[in-house]
Motif scaffolding. Structure first.
Motif, mmCIF file in Angstrom:
data_model
loop_
_atom_site.group_PDB
_atom_site.id
_atom_site.type_symbol
_atom_site.label_atom_id
_atom_site.label_comp_id
_atom_site.label_asym_id
_atom_site.label_seq_id
_atom_site.Cartn_x
_atom_site.Cartn_y
_atom_site.Cartn_z
ATOM 1 N N MET A 123 0.819 -1.208 0.000
ATOM 2 C CA MET A 123 0.000 0.000 0.000
ATOM 3 C C MET A 123 0.855 1.262 0.000
ATOM 4 S SD MET A 123 -3.071 -0.826 2.687
ATOM 5 C CE MET A 123 -4.291 -2.100 2.381
ATOM 6 N N ASN A 124 0.312 2.317 -0.580
ATOM 7 C CA ASN A 124 0.910 3.640 -0.512
ATOM 8 C C ASN A 124 0.366 4.336 0.728
ATOM 9 O OD1 ASN A 124 1.982 6.197 -0.984
ATOM 10 N ND2 ASN A 124 0.402 6.740 -2.475
ATOM 11 N N LEU A 125 1.079 4.235 1.841
ATOM 12 C CA LEU A 125 0.572 4.677 3.140
ATOM 13 C C LEU A 125 1.311 5.903 3.656
ATOM 14 C CD1 LEU A 125 0.250 1.216 4.944
ATOM 15 C CD2 LEU A 125 -1.584 2.543 3.880
ATOM 16 N N THR A 126 0.584 6.811 4.278
ATOM 17 C CA THR A 126 1.159 7.927 5.006
ATOM 18 C C THR A 126 0.424 8.038 6.336
ATOM 19 O OG1 THR A 126 -0.360 9.509 3.992
ATOM 20 C CG2 THR A 126 1.766 9.221 2.932
ATOM 21 N N LEU A 127 1.026 8.762 7.269
ATOM 22 C CA LEU A 127 0.395 8.999 8.569
ATOM 23 C C LEU A 127 -0.286 10.358 8.570
ATOM 24 C CD1 LEU A 127 3.069 7.673 11.076
ATOM 25 C CD2 LEU A 127 0.850 6.659 10.569
ATOM 26 N N TYR A 128 -1.439 10.425 9.232
ATOM 27 C CA TYR A 128 -2.230 11.651 9.228
ATOM 28 C C TYR A 128 -2.835 11.892 10.608
ATOM 29 C CZ TYR A 128 -5.886 15.004 8.094
ATOM 30 O OH TYR A 128 -6.674 16.113 8.062
ATOM 31 N N ARG A 185 -7.074 13.042 18.004
ATOM 32 C CA ARG A 185 -6.884 14.119 18.980
ATOM 33 C C ARG A 185 -5.455 14.650 19.032
ATOM 34 N NH1 ARG A 185 -10.504 12.030 24.195
ATOM 35 N NH2 ARG A 185 -12.515 12.762 23.424
ATOM 36 N N GLY A 186 -4.734 14.502 17.950
ATOM 37 C CA GLY A 186 -3.359 14.978 17.906
ATOM 38 C C GLY A 186 -2.396 14.127 18.702
ATOM 39 N N ALA A 187 -2.870 13.010 19.219
ATOM 40 C CA ALA A 187 -2.039 12.148 20.058
ATOM 41 C C ALA A 187 -1.211 11.169 19.237
ATOM 42 C CB ALA A 187 -2.915 11.372 21.038
ATOM 43 N N MET A 188 -1.547 11.008 17.944
ATOM 44 C CA MET A 188 -0.919 9.983 17.124
ATOM 45 C C MET A 188 -1.272 10.238 15.666
ATOM 46 S SD MET A 188 -3.596 6.896 17.869
ATOM 47 C CE MET A 188 -3.135 6.037 16.364
ATOM 48 N N GLY A 189 -0.678 9.461 14.790
ATOM 49 C CA GLY A 189 -1.020 9.507 13.387
ATOM 50 C C GLY A 189 -1.771 8.247 12.990
ATOM 51 N N VAL A 190 -2.785 8.409 12.153
ATOM 52 C CA VAL A 190 -3.548 7.289 11.611
ATOM 53 C C VAL A 190 -3.091 7.054 10.174
ATOM 54 C CG1 VAL A 190 -5.851 6.455 11.007
ATOM 55 C CG2 VAL A 190 -5.518 7.819 13.076
ATOM 56 N N ALA A 191 -2.896 5.802 9.805
ATOM 57 C CA ALA A 191 -2.437 5.501 8.453
ATOM 58 C C ALA A 191 -3.566 5.715 7.445
ATOM 59 C CB ALA A 191 -1.925 4.067 8.365
ATOM 60 N N MET A 192 -3.202 6.302 6.309
ATOM 61 C CA MET A 192 -4.163 6.444 5.219
ATOM 62 C C MET A 192 -3.524 5.972 3.923
ATOM 63 S SD MET A 192 -4.388 10.542 4.508
ATOM 64 C CE MET A 192 -2.993 11.443 3.821
ATOM 65 N N GLU A 193 -4.353 5.391 3.083
ATOM 66 C CA GLU A 193 -3.934 4.888 1.778
ATOM 67 C C GLU A 193 -4.285 5.959 0.746
ATOM 68 O OE1 GLU A 193 -4.461 0.725 -0.744
ATOM 69 O OE2 GLU A 193 -6.074 1.411 0.579
ATOM 70 N N GLY A 194 -3.257 6.416 0.018
ATOM 71 C CA GLY A 194 -3.449 7.612 -0.783
ATOM 72 C C GLY A 194 -3.705 7.444 -2.259
ATOM 73 N N ASP A 195 -3.842 6.216 -2.746
ATOM 74 C CA ASP A 195 -3.966 6.097 -4.208
ATOM 75 C C ASP A 195 -5.034 5.096 -4.637
ATOM 76 O OD1 ASP A 195 -2.736 3.802 -3.390
ATOM 77 O OD2 ASP A 195 -1.079 3.894 -4.814
#
Length: 211
Positions: free
Chosen positions: A52-57, A161-171
């Motif tokens: 997956m093409n993943l980033t943290l958000y 809540r700004g406590a962490m990043g959630v992974a998102m798939e961008g493509d």
């Protein structure tokens, strides 16, 4: 909506994704052995995490302090009558300071389960480090919840809540990921690519587990 810029490009390394995959198989193996009828509902591309093409958000990246009350939401559909939601899986990371070798202080995330009309069915809060603490990167963590009967469409909303990043798939957006609440509504999770101005739909790596 928002712009998919450099501030979102916290790319998850292949090695980390493979570690997450291993974590998933380890944590789910015991559950599946005891209850092989469990079903994991996904609204992402369904690829292996390593592909997956993943980033943290985090919602505060785009909404600032208002992001504390904006969640990453995913719409699911109960696969059969009488299906019960038993847990939620989220791929995320609470962070690690490589310079000082310290982990972040405990802060709370929040999970909500809502029906198709956005009525609240269940909510749960806990410290992010209880589930997403890692020195190497993101982990796919499962959280058990009391059995909740759901029918038709329902939503799982994760407030980072700004406590962490959630992974998102961008493509490979499926159209089932949202921001909530925006003026009391579910708003599609999509961004503008900075170079092409193209609208890109994303998938939150949030999954529903039940039977």
């Amino acid at each position: 909506m928002a712009v998919l810029g450099d501030h979102l490009k916290k790319t998850i390394l292949l090695m980390v994704a493979l570690c997450c995959t291993a974590f998933l198989f380890t944590t789910m193996a015991a559950d599946n052995a005891a209850a092989p009828q469990l079903t994991v509902l996904k609204q992402d591309s369904g690829k292996n995490l390593s592909e997956m093409n993943l980033t943290l958000y985090s919602a505060i990246d785009d909404f600032g302090s208002a992001g504390l009350v904006v969640g990453e939401a995913v719409k699911f559909t109960a696969p059969k009558a009488g299906w019960k939601l038993l847990g939620v899986q989220v791929l995320g990371w609470s962070g690690f300071n490589n310079s000082t070798k310290t982990f972040p202080a405990d802060r709370n995330f929040l999970i909500e389960v809502r029906d198709k009309d956005f009525n609240l069915l269940y909510k749960f809060a806990d410290a992010q480090n209880m589930y997403f603490l890692s020195s190497i990167g993101p982990v796919l963590s499962g959280m058990e919840i009391p059995a909740i009967p759901v029918s038709g469409d329902f939503y799982v909303v994760f407030y980072d809540r700004g406590a962490m990043g959630v992974a998102m798939e961008g493509d490979a957006g499926t159209g089932n990921s949202f921001f909530y609440p925006i003026n009391g509504q579910m708003v599609p999770a999509e961004f503008k690519a900075p170079k092409t101005n193209q609208t890109i739909k994303v998938n939150w790596l949030i999954r529903a587990v039940g039977k």
